[in-house]
Motif scaffolding. Structure first.
Motif, short mmCIF file in Angstrom:
data_model
loop_
_atom_site.label_atom_id
_atom_site.label_comp_id
_atom_site.label_asym_id
_atom_site.label_seq_id
_atom_site.Cartn_x
_atom_site.Cartn_y
_atom_site.Cartn_z
N ASN A 127 12.07 -7.23 -30.17
CA ASN A 127 11.61 -8.32 -29.33
C ASN A 127 12.75 -9.28 -29.00
N GLN A 128 13.59 -9.56 -29.97
CA GLN A 128 14.67 -10.51 -29.78
C GLN A 128 15.76 -10.00 -28.84
N ARG A 129 15.93 -8.68 -28.76
CA ARG A 129 17.03 -8.16 -27.93
C ARG A 129 16.57 -7.63 -26.56
N LEU A 130 15.31 -7.77 -26.25
CA LEU A 130 14.86 -7.35 -24.92
C LEU A 130 15.67 -8.07 -23.84
N ASP A 131 16.06 -7.33 -22.83
CA ASP A 131 16.90 -7.92 -21.78
C ASP A 131 16.50 -7.38 -20.41
N ALA A 132 17.38 -7.54 -19.43
CA ALA A 132 17.08 -7.14 -18.06
C ALA A 132 16.86 -5.65 -17.90
N SER A 133 17.30 -4.85 -18.89
CA SER A 133 17.08 -3.40 -18.78
C SER A 133 15.58 -3.08 -18.75
N VAL A 134 14.76 -3.87 -19.43
CA VAL A 134 13.31 -3.66 -19.40
C VAL A 134 12.78 -3.95 -18.00
N GLU A 135 13.29 -5.02 -17.38
CA GLU A 135 12.88 -5.34 -16.01
C GLU A 135 13.25 -4.22 -15.05
N ARG A 136 14.45 -3.65 -15.23
CA ARG A 136 14.88 -2.57 -14.35
C ARG A 136 14.03 -1.32 -14.57
N ALA A 137 13.70 -1.05 -15.82
CA ALA A 137 12.87 0.11 -16.12
C ALA A 137 11.49 -0.02 -15.49
N VAL A 138 10.87 -1.18 -15.63
CA VAL A 138 9.54 -1.40 -15.06
C VAL A 138 9.60 -1.32 -13.54
N ALA A 139 10.68 -1.85 -12.94
CA ALA A 139 10.84 -1.77 -11.49
C ALA A 139 10.88 -0.31 -11.03
N LEU A 140 11.62 0.53 -11.75
CA LEU A 140 11.68 1.95 -11.40
C LEU A 140 10.31 2.61 -11.53
N MET A 141 9.57 2.23 -12.55
CA MET A 141 8.24 2.81 -12.76
C MET A 141 7.28 2.39 -11.64
N LEU A 142 7.37 1.15 -11.21
CA LEU A 142 6.49 0.67 -10.14
C LEU A 142 6.87 1.27 -8.80
N GLU A 143 8.16 1.57 -8.62
CA GLU A 143 8.62 2.15 -7.36
C GLU A 143 8.36 3.65 -7.28
N CYS A 144 8.09 4.26 -8.41
CA CYS A 144 7.91 5.71 -8.46
C CYS A 144 6.74 6.16 -7.58
#
Length: 328
Positions: A30-47
């Motif tokens: 939880n403490q190290r979550l960063d923009a990579s999670v945002e990018r991953a979710v963006a890719l999933m939504l764009e799929c």
């Protein structure tokens, strides 16, 4: 192998130690979550296709659960076994799909063999590993760090805390996508038609009501005796009373009969309108069955008429019908 030594206290201590280690690992994630999670979710939504979740061994089990969670929360998804993929099942991946590769080491040859084929198709790859410098992490479009400082296994070997963290990361992605899509309770019910929520949100009155010849009804000119015959014949403990246009102007129940006898004594020559309850409660066929259950329960009714907007009788519900449909 030496003989195992255990006691109630040692078992509880071991269980608590495991949970403490895994809870700490989740907090670190939880403490190290960063923009990579945002990018991953963006890719999933764009799929435009499906999210293919791939893994092997213990992480394969985690990947399968992630795929199931995504599929049930509005993100089309399926699990692909990494070993089967390199022997032909990679053909299940299409050019509009997205690949999530789950491997703690990030060095499994099966997954690494899949990546070039995925890239040739133009498929984006999200890697979920415990090593930022692994081959899988470097080759992916987005890398999600699911590393742990310690496994719960006392040998620090068996995947325990690491699989918990990977599973939690999958849940985090699924929920983020769910919220971004505005996925609601009715959408969830459509994905779970066999569950209690599905039955409650997808079952309408029209699906379970009694209709046609099964609906007890008499004209307003009928005698009490004729109404009793109809009640006995249809077995609902009541009959609707209709006007000339087929509108339900009343309902005559077993309870109405008892009250009429108390008032009048001999009821053989009486008209059904003398004892019916006027302006009966009714519900429309497109209403949810669970709403009918709430209405019937709040007014202590065992039966309810089903009518259209003009009040014309369409069907009837008994509480037993709701119970049989497992709505209540």
């Amino acid at each position: 192998m030496s003989a195992p030594k255990s006691s109630a206290a040692s078992v509880l201590a071991s269980a608590r130690r495991t949970l403490d280690i895994e809870a700490r690992a989740l907090n670190e994630l939880n403490q190290r979550l960063d923009a990579s999670v945002e990018r991953a979710v963006a890719l999933m939504l764009e799929c435009k296709g499906r999210v293919v979740v791939c893994g092997l061994g213990k992480t394969g089990h985690i990947a399968r659960k992630i795929a199931a969670t995504l599929a049930s929360t509005g993100t089309p998804s399926f699990f692909l076994h990494a070993a089967e993929a390199v022997h032909g099942d990679i053909g299940m991946i299409g050019g509009q799909d997205l690949l999530i590769a789950v491997s703690y080491s990030g060095s499994g040859q099966e997954l690494l063999t899949i990546l070039p084929a995925a890239h040739r198709l133009g498929v984006k790859v999200i890697a979920m590993t415990g090593h930022n410098d692994s081959d899988l992490a470097r080759l992916a479009d987005v890398h999600l760090d699911v590393s742990v400082s310690q496994e719960a296994c006392p040998l620090n070997l068996a995947p325990t805390a690491s699989t918990t963290v990977a599973l939690a990361m999958g849940d985090a992605l699924a929920v983020a996508c769910l919220e971004a899509r505005g996925f609601g309770a009715e959408d969830f019910a459509r994905s779970h038609p066999g569950g209690a929520l599905g039955r409650r949100l997808l079952t309408h009155v029209a699906d379970i009501m009694r209709n046609a010849d099964a609906v007890p009804c008499v004209k307003q000119t009928a005698s009490v005796f004729e109404a009793l015959e109809e009640i006995s014949r249809k077995g609902m403990g009541m009959t609707a009373v209709l006007d000339a246009e087929g509108r339900a102007i009343g309902i005559f129940t077993d309870g109405d009969l008892r009250r009429l006898i108390e008032r009048k004594g001999d009821v053989r020559d009486l008209n059904v309108t003398d004892g019916m309850s006027r302006n009966p409660r009714h519900i429309q066929p497109e209403a949810l069955a669970v709403d009918a259950a709430v209405l019937m329960d709040s007014h202590k009714l065992n039966q309810m008429l089903v009518a259209d907007e003009q009040g014309k009788l369409i069907g009837a519900l008994h509480m037993h019908d709701l119970m049989a449909a497992k709505v209540v």
